[in-house]
Design a protein around this motif. Sequence first.
Motif, short mmCIF file in Angstrom:
data_model
loop_
_atom_site.label_atom_id
_atom_site.label_comp_id
_atom_site.label_asym_id
_atom_site.label_seq_id
_atom_site.Cartn_x
_atom_site.Cartn_y
_atom_site.Cartn_z
N UNK A 249 0.83 -1.21 0.00
CA UNK A 249 0.00 0.00 0.00
C UNK A 249 0.86 1.26 0.00
N UNK A 250 2.13 1.11 -0.33
CA UNK A 250 3.10 2.21 -0.19
C UNK A 250 2.81 3.38 -1.13
N UNK A 251 3.28 4.54 -0.69
CA UNK A 251 3.21 5.78 -1.48
C UNK A 251 1.79 6.12 -1.91
N UNK A 252 0.92 6.20 -0.91
CA UNK A 252 -0.43 6.72 -1.07
C UNK A 252 -0.65 7.78 -0.01
N UNK A 253 -1.88 7.99 0.37
CA UNK A 253 -2.19 8.98 1.41
C UNK A 253 -3.09 8.36 2.48
N UNK A 254 -2.86 7.10 2.78
CA UNK A 254 -3.67 6.40 3.77
C UNK A 254 -3.40 6.95 5.17
N UNK A 255 -4.46 7.03 5.97
CA UNK A 255 -4.36 7.49 7.35
C UNK A 255 -5.22 6.58 8.23
N UNK A 256 -4.56 5.81 9.08
CA UNK A 256 -5.29 4.96 10.04
C UNK A 256 -4.34 4.58 11.15
N UNK A 257 -4.93 4.10 12.25
CA UNK A 257 -4.15 3.70 13.42
C UNK A 257 -3.77 2.23 13.28
N UNK A 258 -2.48 1.95 13.34
CA UNK A 258 -1.98 0.60 13.15
C UNK A 258 -2.07 -0.26 14.41
N UNK A 259 -2.30 0.38 15.55
CA UNK A 259 -2.13 -0.28 16.85
C UNK A 259 -2.88 -1.60 16.98
N UNK A 260 -4.13 -1.68 16.51
CA UNK A 260 -4.94 -2.88 16.70
C UNK A 260 -5.06 -3.72 15.42
N UNK A 261 -4.23 -3.42 14.43
CA UNK A 261 -4.34 -4.14 13.16
C UNK A 261 -3.65 -5.51 13.28
N UNK A 262 -4.40 -6.56 12.99
CA UNK A 262 -3.88 -7.92 13.04
C UNK A 262 -3.54 -8.38 11.62
N UNK A 263 -2.46 -9.15 11.51
CA UNK A 263 -2.08 -9.67 10.20
C UNK A 263 -2.12 -11.20 10.22
N UNK A 264 -2.37 -11.81 9.05
CA UNK A 264 -2.46 -13.28 9.01
C UNK A 264 -1.10 -13.94 9.13
N UNK A 265 -1.08 -15.17 9.60
CA UNK A 265 0.17 -15.93 9.74
C UNK A 265 0.81 -16.22 8.39
N UNK A 266 0.04 -16.09 7.32
CA UNK A 266 0.53 -16.38 5.97
C UNK A 266 1.27 -15.20 5.34
N UNK A 267 1.19 -14.03 5.98
CA UNK A 267 1.73 -12.82 5.35
C UNK A 267 3.25 -12.88 5.23
N UNK A 268 3.74 -12.77 3.99
CA UNK A 268 5.18 -12.80 3.77
C UNK A 268 5.77 -11.43 3.52
#
Length: 333
Positions: A249-268
């Motif tokens: 998602x790099x080089x956009x203008x996204x704004x959100x709080x990362x603190x509670x974001x969960x990622x899947x075990x499959x994420x490489x």
Amino acid sequence: MDKTTTLLFTHLFFFTLLLTTSLSKDLCNKDDKITLLKIKKSLNNPYHLASWDPQTDCCSWYCLECGDATVNHHVTSLTIFSGQISGQIPTEVGDLAYLQTLIFRKLSNLTGQIPPTIAKLKNLRFLWLSWTNLTGPVPEFLSQLMELDYLNLSFNDLSGSIPNSLSLLPKLEYIDLSRNKLTGPIPESFGSFKGKVPDLFLSHNQLSGLIPKSLGNLDFNRLDFSRNKLNGDASLLFGANKTTFSIDLSRNMFQFDLTEVKIPKTLGNVDLNHNGITGNIPVQWTEVPLQGFNVSYNKLCGNIPNGGSLQKFDSYSYFHNKCLCGAPLDSCK
């Protein structure tokens, strides 16, 4: 020479003659052959297609594959790649009714728009038109190709918006529209693909607006929205129960709080650099064996969690944040 030897040589002669005649037989469907010669003429008879000799079997020509006798030896694949080809995609391509694979790739002098006659290719599964100078829109008529499972229109000069109708294709598993000049939002319809959720590559365009909330319900394997003008909350694309492998998602203008974001075990691989993301890096992210990682140029704070893969990445993956600290950055005060 006795009678038996003479008879043997006679049989051998006729067998060889029969075999030679069989091997020299033109297997290519005659209508396809006529169409192919029209395509060659439309492309100004390039040297790249020198093997397209009307005196020979077109199933032996360079860039082509034919089906077997069950489809009357029709042409099933046309691949024109890295040749000195100039002009436009010939409209006659649409007359190769049994075509399953169509590739025009790395042809910098190929211009014009994607011809509407491609919509006639009802058996087409694989469409790859990239690294050319094709212009115009991503055509709406692509939604008529119900057998299509691979669509790659990357590295062109296509403009306009992305058609909503692409989500109607029931077998589509791969969409790459990256490195064009596409504008407008990501279609809302992309949250409801008719078949399998496809790998989706939309990077290096001028797309804008919010990510449709419906995309948060999908389980993408690979997703790349990088280098656009997208904004808002992209955290909906993550989730511990998904099977996503790569997300950029790099080089956009996204704004959100990362603190509670969960990622899947499959994420490489995850790349979030150059956005306006706030909060902390969650401890849960240490549980995932990441291979690629970048959160630089955001507004993150707090201690980089210890453990897992997070310390194997160098400072370039973290720098230029508001108050992020801990290895591999300076220790927290």
